[in-house]
Design a protein around this motif. Structure first.
Motif, PDB file in Angstrom:
ATOM      1  N   UNK A   1      -3.886  -2.372  -8.437  1.00  0.00           N
ATOM      2  CA  UNK A   1      -3.690  -1.371  -7.643  1.00  0.00           C
ATOM      3  C   UNK A   1      -3.460  -1.299  -6.281  1.00  0.00           C
ATOM      4  N   UNK A   2      -2.406  -1.028  -5.525  1.00  0.00           N
ATOM      5  CA  UNK A   2      -2.319  -1.301  -4.141  1.00  0.00           C
ATOM      6  C   UNK A   2      -2.901  -0.270  -3.335  1.00  0.00           C
ATOM      7  N   UNK A   3      -3.246  -0.629  -2.321  1.00  0.00           N
ATOM      8  CA  UNK A   3      -4.061   0.212  -1.312  1.00  0.00           C
ATOM      9  C   UNK A   3      -3.350   1.277  -0.401  1.00  0.00           C
ATOM     10  N   UNK A   4      -3.563   2.354  -0.161  1.00  0.00           N
ATOM     11  CA  UNK A   4      -2.584   3.217   0.789  1.00  0.00           C
ATOM     12  C   UNK A   4      -2.769   4.613   0.516  1.00  0.00           C
ATOM     13  N   UNK A   5      -2.342   5.557   1.353  1.00  0.00           N
ATOM     14  CA  UNK A   5      -2.154   7.025   1.301  1.00  0.00           C
ATOM     15  C   UNK A   5      -0.902   7.010   0.847  1.00  0.00           C
ATOM     16  N   UNK A   6      -0.843   7.307  -0.730  1.00  0.00           N
ATOM     17  CA  UNK A   6       0.456   7.533  -1.238  1.00  0.00           C
ATOM     18  C   UNK A   6       1.306   8.836  -0.958  1.00  0.00           C
ATOM     19  N   UNK A   7       0.701   9.841  -0.202  1.00  0.00           N
ATOM     20  CA  UNK A   7       1.482  10.714   0.189  1.00  0.00           C
ATOM     21  C   UNK A   7       2.267  10.757   1.546  1.00  0.00           C
ATOM     22  N   UNK A   8       2.166   9.669   2.354  1.00  0.00           N
ATOM     23  CA  UNK A   8       2.826   9.204   3.487  1.00  0.00           C
ATOM     24  C   UNK A   8       4.134   8.698   3.163  1.00  0.00           C
ATOM     25  N   UNK A   9       5.065   9.109   3.647  1.00  0.00           N
ATOM     26  CA  UNK A   9       6.624   8.794   3.401  1.00  0.00           C
ATOM     27  C   UNK A   9       6.927   7.191   3.679  1.00  0.00           C
ATOM     28  N   UNK A  10       6.109   6.864   4.762  1.00  0.00           N
ATOM     29  CA  UNK A  10       6.484   5.302   5.219  1.00  0.00           C
ATOM     30  C   UNK A  10       5.911   4.450   4.179  1.00  0.00           C
ATOM     31  N   UNK A  11       4.667   4.704   3.656  1.00  0.00           N
ATOM     32  CA  UNK A  11       3.886   3.801   2.695  1.00  0.00           C
ATOM     33  C   UNK A  11       4.827   3.896   1.311  1.00  0.00           C
ATOM     34  N   UNK A  12       5.332   5.153   0.904  1.00  0.00           N
ATOM     35  CA  UNK A  12       6.194   5.167  -0.340  1.00  0.00           C
ATOM     36  C   UNK A  12       7.557   4.384  -0.185  1.00  0.00           C
ATOM     37  N   UNK A  13       8.122   4.327   0.887  1.00  0.00           N
ATOM     38  CA  UNK A  13       9.239   3.418   1.539  1.00  0.00           C
ATOM     39  C   UNK A  13       8.915   1.908   1.158  1.00  0.00           C
ATOM     40  N   UNK A  14       7.697   1.415   1.546  1.00  0.00           N
ATOM     41  CA  UNK A  14       7.059  -0.017   1.492  1.00  0.00           C
ATOM     42  C   UNK A  14       7.135  -0.156   0.152  1.00  0.00           C
ATOM     43  N   UNK A  15       6.725   0.973  -0.633  1.00  0.00           N
ATOM     44  CA  UNK A  15       6.377   0.663  -2.201  1.00  0.00           C
ATOM     45  C   UNK A  15       7.670   0.720  -2.934  1.00  0.00           C
ATOM     46  N   UNK A  16       8.870   0.922  -2.502  1.00  0.00           N
ATOM     47  CA  UNK A  16       9.847   1.085  -3.212  1.00  0.00           C
ATOM     48  C   UNK A  16      10.326   2.438  -3.610  1.00  0.00           C
TER      49      UNK A  16
END
Length: 595
Positions: free
Chosen positions: A455-470
C-alpha cells in the motif's frame, strides 16, 4: 521624473538579479550537500547583506514583502483543512498547543533570567515567551514536501503551529500590559485585542459562507480562470488585512480564508496556481532573515550566543518530546516532532520589536536574541538529518511509506485499504485486474504489509498524487475511505483531470449519497446497504420463506429504495418519498433514512 523612474527600475532589476542569483547558487550547493534549501537561503542572505558583501541595503523592506510568502503558506494549509477536519484536531490545537507555548516559554524565561541576571523579570519574560514559537515558514514546507502532514506527529505539529499563530494575540497583550512607553492614541490595548480577533474570525467565516460561496459560483459560471484566481487572492488579501488592522498576525487571517475555501471544488486549482509564488516568497523571507542577522553581535560574544541557541533547541526538544509522549505518540514520533519544532520562529522578531517599542528591552538585546533565533533556524536541517536516520531505522513500529509514483501502472486505483477497500481490492484482483493501493494511515499500511499487500502512502483525494499514481491511464478509481464530507463538488477536480476514468465512491449514509448524486458520472455504494440486505435475506431463509419470495421481497425493496432516493434528491427533503417505504410510522422512515 522620467530619469528617476528609470533609475528605480534599474535598481529593482539589479536587486532582483542579486537576490535570485545568490539564492540559486546557495540552494544548489546546500541541496547538493543534503542540508536543505532553508540553510542555503540563510547563508546567501548573510553573504549579500549589510554585514557581508553589502550588495543589498534594504533587508527590512524585503522582509516585509516576503512575509506575504508566510501568508500564502497558511492559506494553502487552510485549503487542506475543511472545518470538519479542523474540528477533529480541536484537542491538539486547544490543549497541546497552549501547553507547548506555556511550558517552553516559561523554560526559556528561566534560561534568560539565569543567563542575564542584570535583566528585569519583565525583560526576561518578553524575551523568553517569544522563543516558545517555532518557524511555521520552515516546518510546514518540510512536512508537506515529505508527505507527513497527515501523520500523527504531522497533525500534532501543525496543531501546535496553528495555536502559536493564534498566540501572537495574547503575547502582544502581555507586552502591552508590561509596557513602559506611553500608549499610542487609537491603539487596541489589553484583552480587547483577543475579543476583536474572535469577532474578526467569526465575521470572516460568516462572510465566507454568505458572500464568498455565491461569488465563486458566479465566477465559475463565467469560466474565466484569471477572474477566479483574482477572487481567491482577493479573499486572502481581505482576510489578512482584517487581521493586520486589529494588530493580529495576517497569516491567521489567510488561514481562515483557506479553511473557508477548503470544501470548494476550485481549491486544487487555487493550490496549483499559488504554490509557486509561495515558494519564491518564502525563499526571499529566509534571505531577508539572513541579511538581518547582526554578525557583529555573534562575533563579539560567539560562545554566549551559540550557548543560548543550543539552550533554546534543547529546552524545546525536551518539553515537546515529553508532551508528545503524554499525548500518546510513540517515542520515535515524539523525538522527530520535538526536533522539527525546536527552532525559534519568525514571529519572535515581531514580538522583540514590540518589546523594544514598549521600552522593555534595549535594541542590543533585540539584536542578540534575533541572532539566537536565526542560529536555531540554521540547526533545523541538521536535526532533520538525524530525525531522518531515526525514521529509517527498522523497528517493530516502523512503517515503510512509499510515494505512489513508485507504483506500476494499474487498471484500478483504490484509495483506502481499510475494511471496505480490502474487499474491493481482492475482488478486483480476483478478476485479473492490476491494482494500486493508496492509504494515508501509516498503521493501516503497516498492517496491510504484514499480510503481503503493498500500500502506497498519500492523500488519495489530491489530484497531484493521483497523477503520480497513474490516474490518467487507470480505468477506474475507487474511493473507499471513510470520509463523510466527500461530495460531488469536492470530487469535481478529479473528474475534470481524469475524464476517461470511472469513479466509484463509498458513501457513509443516505445523506452523503444524495450529495454525491449530483454527478451522474460517480457510482455510489452506501457502505452498509448491501450487508443489511444480505442479513435480512438470511433471516427470511431461517424463517422458512421461499427462495423466490425472498428474491421478490429484496427486489421490491431495492426498487422502492431507488424511487425514494430519487424523490429525496429531486425535492432536497429527507422526508420525501415516504410512500415508497415499507411500513407507515415515522420510526420506520427514520431507520431507512439512516442506512
Amino acid at each position: 521624473m522620467e530619469e528617476a523612474s528609470h533609475h528605480l527600475v534599474a535598481d529593482v532589476m539589479l536587486g532582483g538579479v542579486v537576490l535570485l542569483g545568490a539564492a540559486l547558487v546557495a540552494v544548489l550547493i546546500f541541496r547538493r550537500l543534503g542540508l536543505g534549501a532553508v540553510l542555503g537561503y540563510l547563508v546567501a542572505g548573510i553573504a549579500i547583506g549589510p554585514d557581508g558583501l553589502a550588495l543589498i541595503d534594504a533587508p527590512q523592506t524585503i522582509l516585509a514583502y516576503s512575509e506575504i510568502g508566510i501568508i500564502l503558506l497558511l492559506f494553502l494549509v487552510g485549503l487542506e483543512l475543511s472545518p470538519g477536519r479542523l474540528w477533529l484536531l480541536r484537542r491538539d490545537i486547544l490543549l497541546f498547543g497552549p501547553l507547548q507555548v506555556i511550558l517552553c516559554g516559561l523554560g526559556m524565561f528561566a534560561v534568560v533570567h539565569f543567563a542575564m541576571p542584570s535583566f528585569s523579570w519583565q525583560a526576561a519574560l518578553v524575551l523568553g515567551l517569544p522563543l516558545a514559537l517555532s518557524s511555521t515558514a520552515q516546518v510546514l514546507p518540510l512536512l508537506q514536501s515529505r508527505g507527513r502532514m497527515k501523520t500523527d506527529y504531522g497533525e500534532k505539529s501543525f496543531s501546535i503551529l496553528l495555536f502559536q499563530d493564534i498566540s501572537i494575540v495574547p503575547l502582544l497583550t502581555i507586552v502591552a500590559a508590561l509596557s513602559r512607553a506611553p500608549a499610542e492614541e487609537g491603539a487596541i490595548e489589553g484583552w480587547y485585542l483577543v475579543l476583536y480577533a474572535a469577532v474578526a474570525i467569526a465575521g470572516l467565516v460568516l462572510a465566507g459562507r454568505y458572500l464568498l460561496s455565491p461569488l465563486l459560483r458566479l465566477v465559475g459560471k463565467i469560466s474565466e480562470r484569471e477572474l477566479f484566481i483574482v477572487t481567491g487572492l482577493f479573499t486572502v488579501c481581505v482576510s489578512a488585512a482584517v487581521m493586520q488592522a486589529i494588530g493580529v498576525s495576517p497569516a491567521l487571517g489567510a488561514f481562515v480564508a483557506g479553511v473557508m475555501l477548503a470544501e470548494s471544488p476550485y481549491r486544487h486549482e487555487l493550490e496549483a496556481d499559488i504554490d509557486p509564488f509561495r515558494s519564491i516568497l518564502l525563499g526571499l523571507f529566509f534571505l531577508a532573515v539572513g541579511m538581518l542577522l547582526d554578525v557583529d553581535v555573534i562575533l563579539s560574544q560567539p560562545f554566549f550566543v551559540a550557548g543560548l541557541a543550543v539552550a533554546l533547541v534543547a529546552v524545546k526538544t525536551v518539553v515537546i518530546f515529553a508532551l508528545g509522549r503524554f499525548f500518546g505518540l510513540q517515542s520515535k514520533q515524539s523525538i522527530i516532532m520535538a526536533m522539527l519544532l525546536s527552532q525559534g520562529g519568525e514571529f519572535a522578531f515581531v514580538l522583540f520589536a514590540a518589546a523594544q517599542q514598549a521600552l522593555l528591552i534595549e535594541p542590543e538585546a533585540a539584536s542578540l536574541f534575533g541572532a539566537v533565533v536565526t542560529l536555531s533556524m540554521a540547526t533545523t536541517p541538521f536535526l532533520m538529518i538525524i530525525a531522518g536516520k531515526l525514521a529509517a531505522r527498522k523497528g517493530r513500529e516502523d512503517v515503510q511509506l512509499d510515494d505512489p509514483e513508485l507504483a506500476s501502472q494499474a487498471n484500478v486505483i483504490i484509495v483506502g485499504h481499510g475494511r471496505f477497500g480490502q474487499q474491493v481490492s481482492q475482488i478486483m484482483q480476483a478478476a485479473g485486474l492490476s491494482v494500486t493501493l493508496i492509504d494515508i494511515n501509516p498503521q493501516t499500511i503497516d498492517r496491510s504489509g504484514d499480510f503481503g499487500f503493498k500500500v502506497f502512502y498519500g492523500d488519495g483525494t489530491r489530484v497531484d498524487l493521483l497523477k503520480r499514481a497513474g490516474g490518467e491511464d487507470a480505468q477506474a478509481i475507487f474511493f473507499c475511505i471513510d470520509d463523510r464530507y466527500m461530495t460531488a463538488e469536492s470530487l469535481m477536480p478529479v473528474r475534470q483531470t481524469f475524464p476517461r476514468t470511472k469513479l466509484f465512491v463509498r458513501a457513509f449514509d443516505r445523506q452523503q449519497a444524495l450529495l454525491l448524486m449530483t454527478d451522474d458520472g460517480i457510482s455510489i455504494m452506501r457502505e452498509v446497504f448491501e450487508s443489511s440486505i444480505r442479513m435480512s435475506a438470511d433471516a427470511l431463509k431461517y424463517f422458512g420463506t421461499e427462495r423466490e419470495a425472498i428474491h421478490n421481497i429484496i427486489e421490491e425493496f431495492r426498487r422502492r429504495d431507488r424511487d425514494r432516493l430519487k424523490a429525496q434528491f429531486a425535492s432536497g427533503d429527507m422526508h420525501a418519498g415516504t410512500r415508497h417505504s415499507f411500513g407507515g410510522d415515522d420510526s420506520d422512515d427514520f431507520l431507512i433514512a439512516q442506512d
